[in-house]
Motif scaffolding. Sequence first.
Motif: not given
Lengths: 213, 213
Positions: A100-102, A106, A187-188, A190-191, A193-194, A197-198, B107, B179, B187, B190, B193-194, B197
Amino acid sequence: MGTGMVGDAIGSKLISLGHSVMMGSRTKNNEKALAFVSKNSDNASEGTFAEAARFGEIIFNCTKGEHSLDALKSAGDALNGKILVDIANPLDFSQGMPPTLLPALSNSNSLGEEIQKAFPDTKVVKTLNTMWNGLMVNPNLIGNGDHINYICGNDADAKSKVISILNEVGWKKENILDLGDISAARGTEGYLPLWLRIYGATGSGAFNFKLVK
Amino acid sequence: MGTGMVGDAIGSKLISLGHSVMMGSRTKNNEKALAFVSKNSDNASEGTFAEAARFGEIIFNCTKGEHSLDALKSAGDALNGKILVDIANPLDFSQGMPPTLLPALSNSNSLGEEIQKAFPDTKVVKTLNTMWNGLMVNPNLIGNGDHINYICGNDADAKSKVISILNEVGWKKENILDLGDISAARGTEGYLPLWLRIYGATGSGAFNFKLVK
Protein backbone atom coordinates in the motif's frame (compact mmCIF):
# COMPACT_ATOMS: atom_id res chain seq x y z
CA MET A 1 21.12 9.00 -4.00
CA GLY A 2 20.40 5.29 -3.69
CA THR A 3 22.24 2.14 -4.76
CA GLY A 4 19.26 0.07 -5.89
CA MET A 5 18.17 -0.79 -9.42
CA VAL A 6 16.72 2.66 -10.06
CA GLY A 7 19.88 4.49 -8.99
CA ASP A 8 22.03 2.12 -11.00
CA ALA A 9 19.84 2.48 -14.11
CA ILE A 10 19.67 6.28 -13.96
CA GLY A 11 23.33 6.73 -13.05
CA SER A 12 24.62 4.37 -15.75
CA LYS A 13 22.41 6.00 -18.38
CA LEU A 14 23.60 9.51 -17.48
CA ILE A 15 27.23 8.37 -17.65
CA SER A 16 26.62 6.81 -21.07
CA LEU A 17 25.37 10.24 -22.16
CA GLY A 18 28.60 11.89 -20.99
CA HIS A 19 27.59 13.15 -17.56
CA SER A 20 29.59 12.59 -14.38
CA VAL A 21 27.72 10.76 -11.63
CA MET A 22 28.53 10.16 -7.99
CA MET A 23 26.38 7.41 -6.51
CA GLY A 24 25.47 8.34 -2.95
CA SER A 25 24.75 5.88 -0.17
CA ARG A 26 24.51 5.85 3.62
CA THR A 27 28.16 4.86 3.97
CA LYS A 28 31.25 5.29 1.83
CA ASN A 29 32.49 2.23 -0.11
CA ASN A 30 29.04 0.67 -0.27
CA GLU A 31 29.34 -2.63 -2.13
CA LYS A 32 26.76 -1.79 -4.80
CA ALA A 33 28.17 1.70 -5.27
CA LEU A 34 31.66 0.23 -5.82
CA ALA A 35 30.20 -2.20 -8.38
CA PHE A 36 28.52 0.75 -10.12
CA VAL A 37 31.85 2.59 -10.30
CA SER A 38 33.80 -0.40 -11.59
CA LYS A 39 31.35 -1.25 -14.37
CA ASN A 40 31.04 2.34 -15.61
CA SER A 41 33.58 4.76 -17.09
CA ASP A 42 35.86 7.21 -15.29
CA ASN A 43 32.85 9.53 -14.95
CA ALA A 44 31.48 7.31 -12.17
CA SER A 45 32.33 7.81 -8.51
CA GLU A 46 30.74 7.04 -5.16
CA GLY A 47 30.40 8.63 -1.75
CA THR A 48 28.06 9.38 1.13
CA PHE A 49 24.69 11.07 0.58
CA ALA A 50 26.25 14.35 1.70
CA GLU A 51 29.21 13.98 -0.69
CA ALA A 52 26.90 13.13 -3.59
CA ALA A 53 24.66 16.11 -2.79
CA ARG A 54 27.70 18.44 -2.82
CA PHE A 55 29.01 16.85 -6.02
CA GLY A 56 25.89 17.03 -8.17
CA GLU A 57 24.31 19.96 -9.96
CA ILE A 58 21.17 17.87 -10.18
CA ILE A 59 20.44 15.24 -7.55
CA PHE A 60 18.29 12.17 -8.25
CA ASN A 61 16.47 10.67 -5.28
CA CYS A 62 16.48 6.95 -6.06
CA THR A 63 16.21 5.76 -2.47
CA LYS A 64 13.29 3.68 -1.26
CA GLY A 65 10.40 5.96 -0.41
CA GLU A 66 10.20 4.83 3.21
CA HIS A 67 13.83 5.90 3.74
CA SER A 68 14.00 8.95 1.45
CA LEU A 69 13.50 11.68 4.03
CA ASP A 70 16.14 10.22 6.38
CA ALA A 71 18.60 9.71 3.53
CA LEU A 72 18.12 13.25 2.21
CA LYS A 73 18.34 14.77 5.69
CA SER A 74 21.70 13.07 6.15
CA ALA A 75 22.93 15.20 3.23
CA GLY A 76 22.23 18.29 5.33
CA ASP A 77 22.40 21.69 3.69
CA ALA A 78 24.33 20.35 0.68
CA LEU A 79 20.96 20.13 -1.10
CA ASN A 80 20.25 23.86 -0.75
CA GLY A 81 19.86 25.55 -4.11
CA LYS A 82 20.05 22.26 -6.00
CA ILE A 83 17.47 20.60 -8.21
CA LEU A 84 16.29 17.35 -6.67
CA VAL A 85 14.64 14.92 -9.07
CA ASP A 86 12.43 12.74 -6.90
CA ILE A 87 11.75 9.31 -8.44
CA ALA A 88 10.82 7.51 -5.22
CA ASN A 89 7.41 6.19 -4.20
CA PRO A 90 6.22 5.94 -0.58
CA LEU A 91 5.40 2.24 -0.71
CA ASP A 92 4.48 0.46 2.51
CA PHE A 93 5.47 -3.21 2.47
CA SER A 94 4.57 -3.75 6.13
CA GLN A 95 0.95 -4.77 5.32
CA GLY A 96 1.87 -7.56 2.88
CA MET A 97 1.77 -7.71 -0.90
CA PRO A 98 0.95 -5.85 -3.01
CA PRO A 99 2.24 -2.89 -0.99
CA THR A 100 0.00 0.00 0.00
CA LEU A 101 1.16 3.61 0.39
CA LEU A 102 2.58 4.92 3.65
CA PRO A 103 -0.56 6.48 5.20
CA ALA A 104 1.17 9.72 6.26
CA LEU A 105 2.48 10.20 2.70
CA SER A 106 -0.68 9.45 0.74
CA ASN A 107 -4.04 10.90 -0.30
CA SER A 108 -3.83 14.43 1.20
CA ASN A 109 -0.03 14.37 1.23
CA SER A 110 2.82 12.86 -0.79
CA LEU A 111 6.50 12.07 -0.53
CA GLY A 112 7.29 14.77 -3.09
CA GLU A 113 5.53 17.42 -1.03
CA GLU A 114 7.08 16.22 2.22
CA ILE A 115 10.57 16.45 0.69
CA GLN A 116 9.81 19.94 -0.62
CA LYS A 117 8.63 20.98 2.88
CA ALA A 118 11.77 19.52 4.49
CA PHE A 119 14.04 21.28 1.96
CA PRO A 120 12.44 24.63 1.14
CA ASP A 121 15.65 25.85 -0.57
CA THR A 122 15.80 22.83 -2.88
CA LYS A 123 13.84 22.66 -6.13
CA VAL A 124 12.01 19.34 -6.02
CA VAL A 125 10.86 17.94 -9.37
CA LYS A 126 8.87 14.70 -9.37
CA THR A 127 9.08 12.56 -12.51
CA LEU A 128 9.67 9.00 -13.81
CA ASN A 129 8.01 7.43 -10.74
CA THR A 130 5.12 5.86 -12.66
CA MET A 131 7.02 3.11 -14.48
CA TRP A 132 9.52 0.27 -14.30
CA ASN A 133 13.14 1.49 -14.15
CA GLY A 134 13.97 -0.19 -17.48
CA LEU A 135 11.57 2.20 -19.19
CA MET A 136 12.75 5.28 -17.30
CA VAL A 137 16.09 5.20 -19.08
CA ASN A 138 14.94 3.56 -22.33
CA PRO A 139 11.45 4.71 -23.32
CA ASN A 140 11.98 3.34 -26.84
CA LEU A 141 11.85 -0.19 -25.42
CA ILE A 142 8.08 -0.18 -26.08
CA GLY A 143 5.67 1.57 -28.43
CA ASN A 144 8.32 3.63 -30.24
CA GLY A 145 8.76 5.58 -27.00
CA ASP A 146 5.29 7.09 -27.33
CA HIS A 147 3.96 6.72 -23.81
CA ILE A 148 3.53 9.11 -20.95
CA ASN A 149 5.85 10.51 -18.32
CA TYR A 150 4.50 13.02 -15.78
CA ILE A 151 6.44 15.88 -14.27
CA CYS A 152 5.52 18.25 -11.46
CA GLY A 153 7.22 20.74 -9.19
CA ASN A 154 6.99 24.31 -7.96
CA ASP A 155 9.87 25.78 -10.00
CA ALA A 156 9.31 26.21 -13.76
CA ASP A 157 13.01 26.64 -14.55
CA ALA A 158 13.93 23.47 -12.64
CA LYS A 159 11.23 21.53 -14.51
CA SER A 160 12.57 22.89 -17.78
CA LYS A 161 16.11 21.71 -16.94
CA VAL A 162 14.86 18.26 -15.96
CA ILE A 163 12.86 18.03 -19.19
CA SER A 164 16.09 18.71 -21.11
CA ILE A 165 17.72 15.75 -19.39
CA LEU A 166 14.65 13.60 -20.06
CA ASN A 167 14.93 14.57 -23.73
CA GLU A 168 18.58 13.41 -23.71
CA VAL A 169 17.49 10.10 -22.21
CA GLY A 170 15.01 9.60 -25.04
CA TRP A 171 11.77 11.12 -23.75
CA LYS A 172 10.05 13.19 -26.43
CA LYS A 173 8.68 16.57 -25.36
CA GLU A 174 5.15 15.61 -26.45
CA ASN A 175 5.14 12.62 -24.11
CA ILE A 176 6.04 14.62 -20.98
CA LEU A 177 2.95 16.00 -19.26
CA ASP A 178 3.41 18.84 -16.76
CA LEU A 179 0.82 18.38 -14.01
CA GLY A 180 1.66 21.60 -12.17
CA ASP A 181 3.09 22.12 -8.70
CA ILE A 182 4.55 19.46 -6.43
CA SER A 183 1.16 18.64 -4.90
CA ALA A 184 0.45 16.71 -8.12
CA ALA A 185 2.81 14.08 -6.66
CA ARG A 186 -0.30 12.93 -4.77
CA GLY A 187 -1.63 11.82 -8.13
CA THR A 188 1.47 10.19 -9.60
CA GLU A 189 2.43 8.41 -6.36
CA GLY A 190 -1.20 7.43 -5.80
CA TYR A 191 -1.16 5.67 -9.17
CA LEU A 192 1.33 3.08 -7.90
CA PRO A 193 -1.29 0.72 -6.43
CA LEU A 194 -2.95 0.57 -9.87
CA TRP A 195 0.46 0.07 -11.53
CA LEU A 196 1.12 -2.86 -9.19
CA ARG A 197 -2.24 -4.47 -10.06
CA ILE A 198 -1.59 -4.10 -13.79
CA TYR A 199 1.86 -5.60 -13.29
CA GLY A 200 0.20 -8.50 -11.45
CA ALA A 201 -2.37 -8.99 -14.23
CA THR A 202 0.02 -8.71 -17.19
CA GLY A 203 3.08 -10.36 -15.61
CA SER A 204 5.58 -7.79 -16.84
CA GLY A 205 6.75 -4.36 -15.76
CA ALA A 206 7.55 -3.31 -19.32
CA PHE A 207 4.31 -1.41 -19.87
CA ASN A 208 3.15 2.16 -19.81
CA PHE A 209 0.30 4.24 -21.22
CA LYS A 210 -0.24 6.49 -24.17
CA LEU A 211 -2.59 9.39 -23.60
CA VAL A 212 -5.57 9.16 -25.96
CA LYS A 213 -7.58 12.36 -26.53
CA MET B 1 -29.02 3.67 -8.65
CA GLY B 2 -28.30 7.39 -8.86
CA THR B 3 -29.84 10.26 -10.81
CA GLY B 4 -26.65 12.16 -11.68
CA MET B 5 -24.86 12.41 -15.00
CA VAL B 6 -23.35 8.92 -14.71
CA GLY B 7 -26.70 7.26 -13.99
CA ASP B 8 -28.37 9.21 -16.79
CA ALA B 9 -25.61 8.33 -19.28
CA ILE B 10 -25.54 4.61 -18.41
CA GLY B 11 -29.33 4.28 -18.20
CA SER B 12 -29.99 6.09 -21.48
CA LYS B 13 -27.33 4.06 -23.28
CA LEU B 14 -28.74 0.74 -22.03
CA ILE B 15 -32.24 1.78 -23.11
CA SER B 16 -30.94 2.72 -26.57
CA LEU B 17 -29.55 -0.83 -26.77
CA GLY B 18 -32.98 -2.31 -26.02
CA HIS B 19 -32.71 -2.91 -22.27
CA SER B 20 -35.30 -1.84 -19.72
CA VAL B 21 -33.98 0.47 -17.01
CA MET B 22 -35.49 1.69 -13.78
CA MET B 23 -33.64 4.70 -12.40
CA GLY B 24 -33.48 4.44 -8.62
CA SER B 25 -33.29 7.36 -6.23
CA ARG B 26 -33.80 8.05 -2.54
CA THR B 27 -37.43 9.02 -3.10
CA LYS B 28 -40.05 8.16 -5.70
CA ASN B 29 -40.81 10.82 -8.36
CA ASN B 30 -37.37 12.39 -8.09
CA GLU B 31 -37.24 15.31 -10.54
CA LYS B 32 -34.17 14.06 -12.44
CA ALA B 33 -35.53 10.52 -12.57
CA LEU B 34 -38.80 11.79 -14.05
CA ALA B 35 -36.82 13.77 -16.66
CA PHE B 36 -34.88 10.59 -17.48
CA VAL B 37 -38.15 8.68 -17.99
CA SER B 38 -39.74 11.37 -20.14
CA LYS B 39 -36.75 11.74 -22.49
CA ASN B 40 -36.29 7.99 -22.98
CA SER B 41 -38.54 5.30 -24.48
CA ASP B 42 -41.15 3.17 -22.78
CA ASN B 43 -38.32 1.01 -21.45
CA ALA B 44 -37.48 3.72 -18.89
CA SER B 45 -39.07 3.85 -15.45
CA GLU B 46 -38.17 5.25 -12.04
CA GLY B 47 -38.53 4.27 -8.40
CA THR B 48 -36.84 4.08 -5.02
CA PHE B 49 -33.45 2.40 -4.59
CA ALA B 50 -35.29 -0.67 -3.22
CA GLU B 51 -37.68 -0.77 -6.19
CA ALA B 52 -34.83 -0.41 -8.68
CA ALA B 53 -32.85 -3.16 -6.92
CA ARG B 54 -35.85 -5.51 -7.14
CA PHE B 55 -36.49 -4.55 -10.79
CA GLY B 56 -32.99 -5.04 -12.18
CA GLU B 57 -31.15 -8.21 -13.07
CA ILE B 58 -27.99 -6.14 -13.02
CA ILE B 59 -27.75 -3.07 -10.81
CA PHE B 60 -25.43 -0.12 -11.61
CA ASN B 61 -24.23 1.89 -8.65
CA CYS B 62 -24.01 5.43 -10.06
CA THR B 63 -24.45 7.24 -6.75
CA LYS B 64 -21.80 9.55 -5.36
CA GLY B 65 -19.16 7.50 -3.57
CA GLU B 66 -19.66 9.26 -0.26
CA HIS B 67 -23.37 8.26 -0.28
CA SER B 68 -23.13 4.84 -1.98
CA LEU B 69 -23.20 2.62 1.09
CA ASP B 70 -26.23 4.41 2.57
CA ALA B 71 -28.06 4.36 -0.76
CA LEU B 72 -27.40 0.67 -1.32
CA LYS B 73 -28.33 -0.23 2.26
CA SER B 74 -31.71 1.45 1.75
CA ALA B 75 -32.35 -1.17 -0.94
CA GLY B 76 -32.14 -3.83 1.76
CA ASP B 77 -32.04 -7.47 0.76
CA ALA B 78 -33.29 -6.74 -2.76
CA LEU B 79 -29.63 -6.76 -3.86
CA ASN B 80 -29.07 -10.35 -2.70
CA GLY B 81 -28.04 -12.61 -5.55
CA LYS B 82 -27.79 -9.70 -8.00
CA ILE B 83 -24.79 -8.42 -9.91
CA LEU B 84 -23.89 -4.91 -8.77
CA VAL B 85 -21.74 -2.91 -11.19
CA ASP B 86 -19.97 -0.33 -9.05
CA ILE B 87 -18.95 2.78 -10.98
CA ALA B 88 -18.63 5.13 -8.01
CA ASN B 89 -15.48 6.67 -6.58
CA PRO B 90 -15.04 7.58 -2.91
CA LEU B 91 -14.14 11.22 -3.52
CA ASP B 92 -13.85 13.55 -0.54
CA PHE B 93 -14.75 17.14 -1.43
CA SER B 94 -14.58 18.34 2.19
CA GLN B 95 -10.88 19.27 1.97
CA GLY B 96 -11.21 21.55 -1.07
CA MET B 97 -10.36 21.03 -4.73
CA PRO B 98 -9.17 18.84 -6.27
CA PRO B 99 -10.90 16.26 -4.06
CA THR B 100 -8.96 13.64 -2.13
CA LEU B 101 -10.23 10.14 -1.37
CA LEU B 102 -12.31 9.40 1.73
CA PRO B 103 -9.58 8.19 4.13
CA ALA B 104 -11.52 5.16 5.36
CA LEU B 105 -12.11 4.02 1.76
CA SER B 106 -8.60 4.49 0.36
CA ASN B 107 -5.14 2.94 0.32
CA SER B 108 -5.70 -0.27 2.33
CA ASN B 109 -9.43 -0.29 1.59
CA SER B 110 -11.79 0.80 -1.20
CA LEU B 111 -15.45 1.54 -1.83
CA GLY B 112 -15.75 -1.57 -3.98
CA GLU B 113 -14.48 -3.78 -1.17
CA GLU B 114 -16.64 -2.06 1.45
CA ILE B 115 -19.76 -2.61 -0.71
CA GLN B 116 -18.82 -6.28 -1.18
CA LYS B 117 -18.37 -6.64 2.60
CA ALA B 118 -21.74 -4.99 3.28
CA PHE B 119 -23.49 -7.21 0.69
CA PRO B 120 -21.81 -10.62 0.82
CA ASP B 121 -24.64 -12.19 -1.26
CA THR B 122 -24.26 -9.63 -4.05
CA LYS B 123 -21.68 -10.01 -6.82
CA VAL B 124 -19.86 -6.69 -6.94
CA VAL B 125 -18.04 -5.87 -10.18
CA LYS B 126 -16.03 -2.66 -10.36
CA THR B 127 -15.56 -1.10 -13.79
CA LEU B 128 -15.82 2.16 -15.80
CA ASN B 129 -14.78 4.27 -12.79
CA THR B 130 -11.53 5.54 -14.32
CA MET B 131 -12.97 7.88 -16.94
CA TRP B 132 -15.42 10.67 -17.78
CA ASN B 133 -19.01 9.44 -18.15
CA GLY B 134 -19.12 10.48 -21.82
CA LEU B 135 -16.47 7.87 -22.56
CA MET B 136 -18.06 5.15 -20.44
CA VAL B 137 -20.99 4.86 -22.85
CA ASN B 138 -19.18 5.92 -26.02
CA PRO B 139 -15.58 4.67 -26.07
CA ASN B 140 -15.36 5.39 -29.81
CA LEU B 141 -15.46 9.10 -29.03
CA ILE B 142 -11.63 9.05 -28.92
CA GLY B 143 -8.82 6.94 -30.38
CA ASN B 144 -11.10 4.57 -32.32
CA GLY B 145 -12.21 3.20 -28.94
CA ASP B 146 -8.77 1.72 -28.29
CA HIS B 147 -8.17 2.73 -24.69
CA ILE B 148 -8.37 0.89 -21.43
CA ASN B 149 -11.19 -0.06 -19.10
CA TYR B 150 -10.43 -2.04 -15.95
CA ILE B 151 -12.69 -4.63 -14.38
CA CYS B 152 -12.38 -6.44 -11.07
CA GLY B 153 -14.54 -8.53 -8.79
CA ASN B 154 -14.63 -11.82 -6.92
CA ASP B 155 -17.07 -13.68 -9.21
CA ALA B 156 -15.79 -14.77 -12.63
CA ASP B 157 -19.26 -15.39 -14.05
CA ALA B 158 -20.48 -11.96 -12.97
CA LYS B 159 -17.43 -10.32 -14.58
CA SER B 160 -18.11 -12.26 -17.76
CA LYS B 161 -21.74 -11.02 -17.87
CA VAL B 162 -20.64 -7.44 -17.28
CA ILE B 163 -18.02 -7.74 -20.02
CA SER B 164 -20.82 -8.81 -22.40
CA ILE B 165 -22.71 -5.62 -21.59
CA LEU B 166 -19.53 -3.57 -22.00
CA ASN B 167 -19.08 -5.17 -25.43
CA GLU B 168 -22.64 -4.10 -26.33
CA VAL B 169 -21.81 -0.55 -25.26
CA GLY B 170 -18.79 -0.52 -27.59
CA TRP B 171 -15.92 -1.73 -25.42
CA LYS B 172 -13.74 -4.20 -27.30
CA LYS B 173 -12.66 -7.31 -25.39
CA GLU B 174 -8.96 -6.51 -25.90
CA ASN B 175 -9.37 -3.15 -24.17
CA ILE B 176 -10.92 -4.57 -20.99
CA LEU B 177 -8.27 -5.58 -18.47
CA ASP B 178 -9.27 -7.93 -15.65
CA LEU B 179 -7.28 -6.94 -12.56
CA GLY B 180 -8.51 -9.81 -10.38
CA ASP B 181 -10.63 -9.73 -7.24
CA ILE B 182 -12.47 -6.73 -5.81
CA SER B 183 -9.43 -5.59 -3.80
CA ALA B 184 -8.06 -4.25 -7.11
CA ALA B 185 -10.62 -1.46 -6.64
CA ARG B 186 -7.93 0.08 -4.38
CA GLY B 187 -5.95 0.59 -7.56
CA THR B 188 -8.65 1.88 -9.89
CA GLU B 189 -10.21 4.19 -7.27
CA GLY B 190 -6.74 5.31 -6.17
CA TYR B 191 -6.08 6.46 -9.74
CA LEU B 192 -8.72 9.19 -9.46
CA PRO B 193 -6.40 11.82 -7.94
CA LEU B 194 -4.09 11.40 -10.95
CA TRP B 195 -7.09 11.53 -13.32
CA LEU B 196 -8.15 14.81 -11.73
CA ARG B 197 -4.65 16.30 -12.16
CA ILE B 198 -4.54 15.27 -15.83
CA TYR B 199 -8.01 16.78 -16.30
CA GLY B 200 -6.68 19.97 -14.70
CA ALA B 201 -3.60 20.01 -16.95
CA THR B 202 -5.36 19.17 -20.24
CA GLY B 203 -8.64 21.01 -19.62
CA SER B 204 -10.89 18.22 -20.85
CA GLY B 205 -12.32 15.01 -19.45
CA ALA B 206 -12.41 13.34 -22.87
CA PHE B 207 -9.16 11.43 -22.40
CA ASN B 208 -8.10 7.96 -21.47
CA PHE B 209 -5.06 5.71 -21.90
CA LYS B 210 -3.98 2.98 -24.25
CA LEU B 211 -1.86 0.26 -22.70
CA VAL B 212 1.55 0.12 -24.42
CA LYS B 213 3.59 -3.09 -23.99
